[in-house]
Motif scaffolding. Structure first.
Motif, PDB file in Angstrom:
ATOM      1  N   SER A  46       0.823  -1.212   0.000  1.00  0.00           N
ATOM      2  CA  SER A  46       0.000   0.000   0.000  1.00  0.00           C
ATOM      3  C   SER A  46       0.856   1.259   0.000  1.00  0.00           C
ATOM      4  CB  SER A  46      -0.951   0.009   1.190  1.00  0.00           C
ATOM      5  OG  SER A  46      -0.283   0.380   2.372  1.00  0.00           O
ATOM      6  N   LYS A 125     -14.104   0.810   4.052  1.00  0.00           N
ATOM      7  CA  LYS A 125     -12.979   1.545   3.477  1.00  0.00           C
ATOM      8  C   LYS A 125     -12.685   1.168   2.029  1.00  0.00           C
ATOM      9  CE  LYS A 125      -8.232   2.839   4.599  1.00  0.00           C
ATOM     10  NZ  LYS A 125      -7.121   2.658   5.526  1.00  0.00           N
ATOM     11  N   TYR A 126     -12.995  -0.080   1.651  1.00  0.00           N
ATOM     12  CA  TYR A 126     -12.588  -0.534   0.323  1.00  0.00           C
ATOM     13  C   TYR A 126     -13.751  -0.945  -0.574  1.00  0.00           C
ATOM     14  CZ  TYR A 126      -8.133  -0.698   2.733  1.00  0.00           C
ATOM     15  OH  TYR A 126      -7.032  -0.361   3.461  1.00  0.00           O
ATOM     16  N   TYR A 131     -13.398   0.487  -4.819  1.00  0.00           N
ATOM     17  CA  TYR A 131     -12.035   0.481  -5.328  1.00  0.00           C
ATOM     18  C   TYR A 131     -11.794  -0.783  -6.148  1.00  0.00           C
ATOM     19  CZ  TYR A 131     -10.804   4.371  -2.306  1.00  0.00           C
ATOM     20  OH  TYR A 131     -10.744   5.593  -1.703  1.00  0.00           O
ATOM     21  N   THR A 135      -6.381  -2.382  -4.936  1.00  0.00           N
ATOM     22  CA  THR A 135      -6.598  -1.632  -3.701  1.00  0.00           C
ATOM     23  C   THR A 135      -7.505  -2.416  -2.760  1.00  0.00           C
ATOM     24  OG1 THR A 135      -6.365   0.419  -4.945  1.00  0.00           O
ATOM     25  CG2 THR A 135      -7.341   0.581  -2.773  1.00  0.00           C
ATOM     26  N   LEU A 136      -8.454  -3.147  -3.293  1.00  0.00           N
ATOM     27  CA  LEU A 136      -9.354  -3.964  -2.488  1.00  0.00           C
ATOM     28  C   LEU A 136      -8.589  -5.074  -1.765  1.00  0.00           C
ATOM     29  CD1 LEU A 136     -12.330  -4.546  -1.753  1.00  0.00           C
ATOM     30  CD2 LEU A 136     -12.419  -6.033  -3.757  1.00  0.00           C
ATOM     31  N   GLY A 139      -7.964  -4.693   2.084  1.00  0.00           N
ATOM     32  CA  GLY A 139      -9.024  -5.132   2.978  1.00  0.00           C
ATOM     33  C   GLY A 139      -9.162  -6.644   3.026  1.00  0.00           C
TER      34      GLY A 139
END
Length: 172
Positions: A46, A125-126, A131, A135-136, A139
């Motif tokens: 990240s 958040k994801y 996303y 990016t997912l 999570g």
């Protein structure tokens, strides 16, 4: 005389061997390390320049893993023999069984809260902001890590509390 067993099927004898106990402890450590690897991998990715996203793993992502790890420590610090043996409730020094059950419940509640927290962080958040998958993964890795920590704790609890022929209980 009625049996105090929960299930009617007999437990296989190979489950009580010292090799199974050792294998269970090693398997538990491997599951914990794999869960930690997933989360650290997601945290490192990240913050890398290859990420291509403005979303990073922050302290809120670490809280469920901390809860699960603390729950694992609490659950596996309780001796299984302490869970039985009390006939009454005593708030002083001799009511050990209900105190051990309470602490065991709190440990499992910490682990369940950690797993539920990781799912909540992933969704809020994801998933809700929609996303894409690189990016997912941050999570998803958090949920996998907490699930593996919980599974590791169960495997360690079972393997530590196996009875074998070489275990002696000495009491004064």
């Amino acid at each position: 005389m009625p049996s105090h067993r929960l299930f009617q099927l007999p437990k296989p004898q190979w489950l009580n061997s010292a090799n199974m106990r050792t294998s269970g402890v090693y398997l538990s450590g491997a599951l914990f390390a794999l869960g930690l690897f997933f989360f650290v991998d997601a945290a490192a990715y990240s913050h890398s320049p290859k990420n291509g996203s403005d979303v990073h793993i922050k302290f809120i992502d670490w809280i469920p893993g901390i809860c699960s790890t603390l729950g694992m420590l609490v659950v596996n610090s309780i001796d299984k023999t302490r869970l039985t043996g009390d006939d009454g409730f005593s708030y002083s020094g001799n009511g050990v069984a209900w105190k051990a059950k309470l602490v065991l419940f709190l440990g499992f509640a910490l682990m369940a809260g950690g797993l539920a927290g990781s799912v909540t962080v992933m969704v809020l958040k994801y998933v809700v902001p929609d996303y894409p998958f690189p990016t997912l993964y941050f999570g998803v890795a958090n949920v996998i890590a907490n699930g593996l920590i919980m599974l590791s704790s169960v495997v360690l609890w079972i393997s530590q509390n196996m009875e074998d022929d070489y275990t002696y209980n000495l009491a004064l």
